[in-house]
Design a protein around this motif. Structure first.
Motif, PDB file in Angstrom:
ATOM      1  N   GLN A 282       0.916  -1.226   0.220  1.00  0.00           N
ATOM      2  CA  GLN A 282       0.033   0.067  -0.039  1.00  0.00           C
ATOM      3  C   GLN A 282       0.696   1.198  -0.114  1.00  0.00           C
ATOM      4  O   GLN A 282       1.564   1.494   0.791  1.00  0.00           O
ATOM      5  CB  GLN A 282      -0.766   0.054   1.345  1.00  0.00           C
ATOM      6  CG  GLN A 282      -1.998   1.299   1.460  1.00  0.00           C
ATOM      7  CD  GLN A 282      -2.471   1.370   2.935  1.00  0.00           C
ATOM      8  OE1 GLN A 282      -1.783   1.569   3.632  1.00  0.00           O
ATOM      9  NE2 GLN A 282      -3.781   1.112   2.819  1.00  0.00           N
TER      10      GLN A 282
ATOM     11  N   ASP B 246      -2.403  -1.829  -3.714  1.00  0.00           N
ATOM     12  CA  ASP B 246      -3.103  -0.746  -3.742  1.00  0.00           C
ATOM     13  C   ASP B 246      -2.523   0.478  -4.493  1.00  0.00           C
ATOM     14  O   ASP B 246      -1.702   0.976  -4.099  1.00  0.00           O
ATOM     15  CB  ASP B 246      -3.353  -0.422  -2.070  1.00  0.00           C
ATOM     16  CG  ASP B 246      -4.474   0.959  -2.066  1.00  0.00           C
ATOM     17  OD1 ASP B 246      -4.870   1.425  -3.291  1.00  0.00           O
ATOM     18  OD2 ASP B 246      -5.006   1.252  -1.036  1.00  0.00           O
TER      19      ASP B 246
ATOM     20  N   LYS C 246      -3.868   3.482  -5.090  1.00  0.00           N
ATOM     21  CA  LYS C 246      -4.796   4.739  -4.989  1.00  0.00           C
ATOM     22  C   LYS C 246      -3.768   5.985  -4.975  1.00  0.00           C
ATOM     23  O   LYS C 246      -4.408   7.095  -5.505  1.00  0.00           O
ATOM     24  CB  LYS C 246      -5.292   4.641  -3.356  1.00  0.00           C
ATOM     25  CG  LYS C 246      -4.385   4.923  -2.337  1.00  0.00           C
ATOM     26  CD  LYS C 246      -5.030   4.629  -0.957  1.00  0.00           C
ATOM     27  CE  LYS C 246      -4.101   4.802   0.200  1.00  0.00           C
ATOM     28  NZ  LYS C 246      -3.119   5.993   0.116  1.00  0.00           N
TER      29      LYS C 246
ATOM     30  N   LEU D   1      -5.790  -2.943  -6.505  1.00  0.00           N
ATOM     31  CA  LEU D   1      -6.960  -2.264  -5.764  1.00  0.00           C
ATOM     32  C   LEU D   1      -6.772  -0.738  -6.566  1.00  0.00           C
ATOM     33  O   LEU D   1      -5.673  -0.234  -6.763  1.00  0.00           O
ATOM     34  CB  LEU D   1      -6.917  -2.197  -4.514  1.00  0.00           C
ATOM     35  CG  LEU D   1      -6.921  -3.958  -4.033  1.00  0.00           C
ATOM     36  CD1 LEU D   1      -7.153  -3.824  -2.406  1.00  0.00           C
ATOM     37  CD2 LEU D   1      -8.218  -4.609  -4.643  1.00  0.00           C
ATOM     38  N   ASN D   2      -7.992  -0.050  -6.366  1.00  0.00           N
ATOM     39  CA  ASN D   2      -8.170   1.233  -6.725  1.00  0.00           C
ATOM     40  C   ASN D   2      -7.582   1.797  -8.035  1.00  0.00           C
ATOM     41  O   ASN D   2      -6.676   2.822  -8.203  1.00  0.00           O
ATOM     42  CB  ASN D   2      -7.499   2.005  -5.551  1.00  0.00           C
ATOM     43  CG  ASN D   2      -8.450   2.200  -4.318  1.00  0.00           C
ATOM     44  OD1 ASN D   2      -9.622   2.335  -4.407  1.00  0.00           O
ATOM     45  ND2 ASN D   2      -7.609   1.743  -3.228  1.00  0.00           N
TER      46      ASN D   2
ATOM     47  N   PRO E 290     -11.743   1.986  -7.983  1.00  0.00           N
ATOM     48  CA  PRO E 290     -12.154   2.522  -6.681  1.00  0.00           C
ATOM     49  C   PRO E 290     -13.604   2.153  -6.240  1.00  0.00           C
ATOM     50  O   PRO E 290     -14.317   2.450  -7.338  1.00  0.00           O
ATOM     51  CB  PRO E 290     -11.610   3.956  -6.884  1.00  0.00           C
ATOM     52  CG  PRO E 290     -10.826   4.304  -8.054  1.00  0.00           C
ATOM     53  CD  PRO E 290     -11.032   3.057  -8.835  1.00  0.00           C
ATOM     54  N   LYS E 291     -13.877   2.246  -5.062  1.00  0.00           N
ATOM     55  CA  LYS E 291     -15.177   1.905  -4.566  1.00  0.00           C
ATOM     56  C   LYS E 291     -15.908   0.719  -5.029  1.00  0.00           C
ATOM     57  O   LYS E 291     -17.320   0.555  -4.727  1.00  0.00           O
ATOM     58  CB  LYS E 291     -16.072   3.239  -4.895  1.00  0.00           C
ATOM     59  CG  LYS E 291     -15.269   4.363  -4.114  1.00  0.00           C
ATOM     60  CD  LYS E 291     -16.325   5.716  -4.467  1.00  0.00           C
ATOM     61  CE  LYS E 291     -15.835   7.001  -3.700  1.00  0.00           C
ATOM     62  NZ  LYS E 291     -16.569   8.199  -4.136  1.00  0.00           N
TER      63      LYS E 291
ATOM     64  N   TYR F 296      -9.869  -2.397   3.744  1.00  0.00           N
ATOM     65  CA  TYR F 296     -10.665  -2.460   2.513  1.00  0.00           C
ATOM     66  C   TYR F 296     -11.922  -3.345   2.989  1.00  0.00           C
ATOM     67  O   TYR F 296     -12.122  -4.225   2.378  1.00  0.00           O
ATOM     68  CB  TYR F 296      -9.500  -3.460   1.781  1.00  0.00           C
ATOM     69  CG  TYR F 296      -8.187  -2.770   1.510  1.00  0.00           C
ATOM     70  CD1 TYR F 296      -8.286  -1.630   0.615  1.00  0.00           C
ATOM     71  CD2 TYR F 296      -7.137  -2.996   2.425  1.00  0.00           C
ATOM     72  CE1 TYR F 296      -7.275  -0.938   0.469  1.00  0.00           C
ATOM     73  CE2 TYR F 296      -6.185  -2.358   2.151  1.00  0.00           C
ATOM     74  CZ  TYR F 296      -5.991  -1.319   1.091  1.00  0.00           C
ATOM     75  OH  TYR F 296      -4.841  -0.681   0.857  1.00  0.00           O
TER      76      TYR F 296
END
Length: 281
Positions: A101, A142, A144, A180-181, A210-211, A228
């Motif tokens: 992350q 991740d 993000k 992810l994201n 995302p989401k 998460y």
């Protein structure tokens, strides 16, 4: 607690150690649990295990930029450890999760080479510390904080070596990779890596925007950190355990001859051993 070795596995470990000890280009300080990990990752296929061992240790002699200068308390390493949270833990079905992350909005602090150096250091700490043998390994990244600026941070040489290492040298049973994201331009970023990846690896990659809750098609809430929607401790909490294991091995990482064939004395400029034929690049 480590797993007991059956007589058949013990015999394989002894055979592999005997082979390693006869190879002048391989280090001779490999513990039985490390030898077994290589065998396990290759489903106890001896020929495949030998190839994996060769490549794993070749990296250490041909890529000093990834292996040297690994003091976890050094300013460069502290810098990357402050912007990355990592977790490694076991879930049901004897599976391992490897979680990365990034916490660096704007990528102001991110350094691709230092991230790669940290990754190999953390993996070394794990195999030195861990005595469990998973049936499957799952990587979760991740993204993000990843944006198009990442392209300016991307190091082609580092990416090529890390891809080779992850695909053919790491003694794990990689089965899934989750992003992810994933941003809208993930195809551009993934395109940077694709030339270095084998088709079987790219087939393992799953993108989650995302989401979304699509990750739960593969992993349950019991498998994921609180960050998460899971029930596991937060990434920040689990990262502390990773750092504890790393610090336990700090003296090992300060020794730049560790798992090297060509031992380096202080002041020498020759950091790269001449390995038989293999070229990481």
């Amino acid at each position: 607690m480590g797993e007991e070795m059956s007589p058949e596995v013990q015999k394989k470990v002894e055979q592999l150690q005997d082979w390693i000890n006869k190879q002048p280009h391989l280090p001779k300080d490999i513990e039985d649990k490390i030898a077994r990990r290589f065998l396990h990752s290759c489903y106890y296929d001896m020929d495949k295990t030998k190839s994996t061992v060769e490549l794993f240790f070749r990296l250490r002699d041909t890529s000093p930029e990834l292996i040297n200068h690994r003091d976890p308390l050094s300013p460069p390493m502290q810098k990357v450890l402050k912007i990355v949270n990592l977790a490694q833990y076991e879930i049901s079905g004897k599976r391992n999760i490897w979680f990365w992350q990034l916490n660096d909005p704007g990528l102001e602090q991110y350094d691709h080479l230092q991230d790669a150096r940290m990754f190999i250091m953390l993996f070394d700490a794990w195999i030195l510390n861990n005595t469990e043998f998973a049936e499957e390994d799952i990587v979760v990244l991740d993204t993000k904080d990843i944006n198009l600026k990442f392209i300016t941070k991307f190091n082609v040489s580092v990416a090529r070596k890390i891809a080779k290492y992850q695909e053919e040298a790491m003694p794990i049973r990689l089965k899934q990779i989750h992003i992810l994201n994933a941003p809208p331009f993930i195809d551009k970023l993934f395109g940077l890596m694709k030339p270095f990846l084998k088709a079987e690896i790219t087939a393992m990659v799953h993108f989650h925007v995302p989401k979304s809750d699509t990750i739960f098609k593969y992993l349950s809430k019991e498998d994921l950190p609180k960050d998460y929607g899971g029930t596991r401790p937060s990434m920040a909490e689990m990262n502390k355990e990773v750092l504890r294991i790393v610090m336990e091995q700090r003296e090992t990482f300060l020794d730049e001859n560790f798992w090297k064939t060509e031992k380096k004395s202080k002041g020498t400029k020759n950091e790269v051993a001449t390995f038989r034929t293999l070229d990481i690049d």
